[in-house]
Design an enzyme around this catalytic site. Structure first.
Site, PDB file in Angstrom:
ATOM      1  N   GLU A 121       0.830  -1.214   0.000  1.00 59.22           N
ATOM      2  CA  GLU A 121       0.000   0.000   0.000  1.00 59.22           C
ATOM      3  C   GLU A 121       0.869   1.271   0.000  1.00 59.22           C
ATOM      4  O   GLU A 121       0.638   2.181   0.798  1.00 59.22           O
ATOM      5  CB  GLU A 121      -0.954   0.001   1.195  1.00 59.22           C
ATOM      6  N   GLU A 266      -5.929  -8.336   0.310  1.00 59.86           N
ATOM      7  CA  GLU A 266      -6.325  -8.394   1.723  1.00 59.86           C
ATOM      8  C   GLU A 266      -7.806  -8.112   1.815  1.00 59.86           C
ATOM      9  O   GLU A 266      -8.302  -7.141   1.231  1.00 59.86           O
ATOM     10  CB  GLU A 266      -5.601  -7.321   2.555  1.00 59.86           C
TER      11      GLU A 266
END
Ligand SMILES: *[C@@H]1O[C@H](CO)[C@@H](O)[C@H](O)[C@H]1NC(C)=O
Ligand SMILES: *[C@@H]1O[C@H](CO)[C@@H](O)[C@H](O)[C@H]1NC(C)=O
Ligand SMILES: *[C@@H]1O[C@H](CO)[C@@H](O)[C@H](O)[C@H]1NC(C)=O
Ligand SMILES: *[C@@H]1O[C@H](CO)[C@@H](O)[C@H](O)[C@H]1NC(C)=O
Ligand SMILES: *[C@@H]1O[C@H](CO)[C@@H](O)[C@H](O)[C@H]1NC(C)=O
Length: 499
Positions: A121, A266
């Site tokens: 991220e 995720e």
């Protein structure tokens, strides 16, 4: 025609992904930020016992990788953001990284690494552009290093991005496009991933959507179609996963990348540390997710089901709680691999817990019955304990949030005592504490939030029991025997053709 040739032929077939997808299987994230990590060989057994065929690691943890050797489990290997700058600086550093963390584990241990995930991220707005200049060059260098190592065909690259890299102006998935401040960077990266057979990985968190917006329609987070549909042209969306995923697909389509593979890196639901984080919601969410995976269901815009990595496998008591106390409770399993709740994982099977876990003695540290809750040292002692141990279950709306002041102190003292491996001097809070062999956990009051006074994993017992290195080679497992059965089949086939 020798056996060797057949065997090589088979190995090629396997490495090409022949027969892949026949059994499908589940995928999950295996994080290791724990004070007492579950031993890797127990984790690998837990994965296999529960039908996980793919796992994502956040870093090249040697213990985890060695344990995954010859397991038949496919690995997505992450690179932490801190590595991006050095990897971006020169291709030689990337080559060393690939040699030490990829090639070595594939050739020496038989780890089936399929993806390298560059960064985690990195474009999160809260990082304030810290990795903006290094992510793409690091990705390019890793790709070049993989090719140089002869792994270009076997190992693909990806970048796991937070879902805030795309947005929708219309509020509907079809309006999806990449964030304007990084639009051209993302397009260059998508082109690179596309040209190199890579994939885009996105993390989607309906729990965080609910967290961020109190007006968020809660039913929309789940999959049981209880939500009022959001109508987008001919499509009706009834859950966040589909809507979010298709916003990403719309962004890709709009920019000419309609066939770039997208992985959900995720997704999950925590069980503690927040009023919305509880067993009931987590079970409801993950059961819905598992059903979709078993059904091979895609999204309205993309019918091919994406790989979906559940976050996460086990709780991690040393994760940062900056996002919230729930951060340490994302596991489908507890920190020790025990069950939090049951899930139907298909074919009439339910989740099974970890096997062979060794615990410290059945001993707890509690507040001494002779100490007073008005003792002036009490608050400071609890604070001390909770600075070094995980007290996230004590917060408002959490599993131990209802404890009276005495049990509250006991909980904190015990967490510290267990985290310090029940050391004698770790139950010594200025004469406020004593040890006991009677389980101090409050009785379950029929609600789903039971507060448990833990006993830690005994890492020293596991250390002693660690298998000798030679057993790696001796580990003739399912995977090898599968290959053997296939070899026989092909042999029969070939001989039939020859005769
Ligand atoms: C990976 O490789 C590098 C060498 O480039 C090494 O410094 C590092 O410790 C290795 N392990 C991890 C966890 O990245
Ligand atoms: C990234 O590069 C730009 C332009 O060269 C520069 O202004 C910025 O400071 C750099 N950012 C970081 C975090 O290094
Ligand atoms: C339990 O202890 C924590 C940490 O000191 C504190 O924040 C909380 O208010 C306490 N709760 C009760 C009911 O005493
Ligand atoms: C407990 O702490 C006191 C003073 O802080 C120290 O004198 C004593 O030795 C400690 N007891 C144990 C068992 O460590
Ligand atoms: C506990 O969970 C079950 C289903 O998982 C639910 O039916 C029940 O209402 C829950 N009880 C409480 C007190 O939340």
């Amino acid at each position: 025609m020798g056996f060797r040739y057949l065997y090589i032929l088979l190995l090629c077939l396997f490495s090409q992904g022949f027969l892949r997808g026949v059994h499908g299987g589940f995928a999950c994230n295996w994080g290791t930020r724990a004070t007492h990590p579950l031993p890797p060989d127990i984790v690998v057994r837990l994965l296999k016992d529960n039908g996980f065929t793919k796992v994502k690691l956040f870093e090249a943890d040697p213990g985890a990788l060695e344990a995954l050797g010859d397991s038949g489990i496919q690995v997505m290997l992450g690179i932490p953001n801190e590595f991006l700058a050095p990897l971006a600086s020169t291709v030689t550093i990337a080559e060393t990284w690939v040699a030490q963390n990829v090639s070595k584990y594939m050739s020496k241990y038989g780890v089936d690494i399929r993806y390298v995930a560059v960064g985690n991220e990195p474009f999160l707005t809260s990082y304030k552009d810290a990795f903006l200049n290094t992510t793409f060059p690091a990705l390019q260098n890793i790709q070049a290093a993989l090719i140089k190592a002869g792994l270009g065909r076997q190992v693909k690259v990806t970048v796991p991005l937070n879902a805030d890299v795309y947005q929708t102006d219309s509020g509907l998935p079809s309006g999806g496009n990449f964030r304007s401040d990084i639009h051209s960077l993302l397009l260059s990266m998508m082109k690179f991933l596309s040209d190199n057979g890579g994939a885009l990985t996105i993390n989607i968190y309906p729990f965080l959507s609910l967290q961020a917006d109190p007006d968020f329609p809660k039913e929309y987070a789940f999959f049981d179609k209880g939500a009022k549909p959001v109508v987008d042209g001919s499509i009706s969306y009834t859950n966040v996963l589909d809507a979010n995923f298709d916003t990403c697909i719309a962004a890709l389509e709009k920019n000419g990348f309609s066939s770039l593979p997208v992985i959900v890196g995720e997704i999950g639901w925590p069980t503690d540390g927040d009023p919305n984080a509880n067993i009931e919601n987590a079970k409801r969410f993950n059961q819905g997710l598992v059903r979709r995976i078993l059904a091979g269901q895609g999204s309205p815009k993309r019918s091919t089901p994406p790989d979906i990595y559940i976050f996460g496998l086990i709780d991690e008591d040393a994760k940062s709680v900056l996002p919230g106390n729930f951060e340490r409770h994302w596991g489908v399993f507890n920190y020790d691999g025990s069950l939090k709740y049951s899930l139907d994982i298909g074919k009439g099977k339910a989740l099974v817990p970890a096997k062979g876990v060794q615990y410290l003695a059945r001993r707890w540290c509690i507040m001494s019955p002779s100490a007073s809750t008005s003792d002036p040292n009490l608050v400071q002692s609890i604070d001390y304990a909770c600075t070094y141990a995980d007290c996230t279950s004590l917060g408002y709306g959490s599993s131990c949030g209802m404890l009276d002041p005495r049990s509250n102190a006991s909980y904190a003292f015990n967490m510290y005592y267990q985290t310090m491996d029940q050391r004698k001097d770790a139950c010594n809070f200025s004469s406020l504490s004593i040890t006991t062999s009677v389980d101090p956990s409050p009785p379950s009051n029929g609600q789903n939030r039971t507060c448990q006074f833990k006993i830690m994993i005994d890492l020293s017992k596991h250390q002693k029991a660690k298998r000798p290195p030679s057993s790696v080679a001796a580990g003739l497992n399912e995977h090898s025997s599968q290959k053997f059965v296939m070899a026989l089949l092909v042999l029969v086939l070939v001989s039939t053709l020859i005769i």
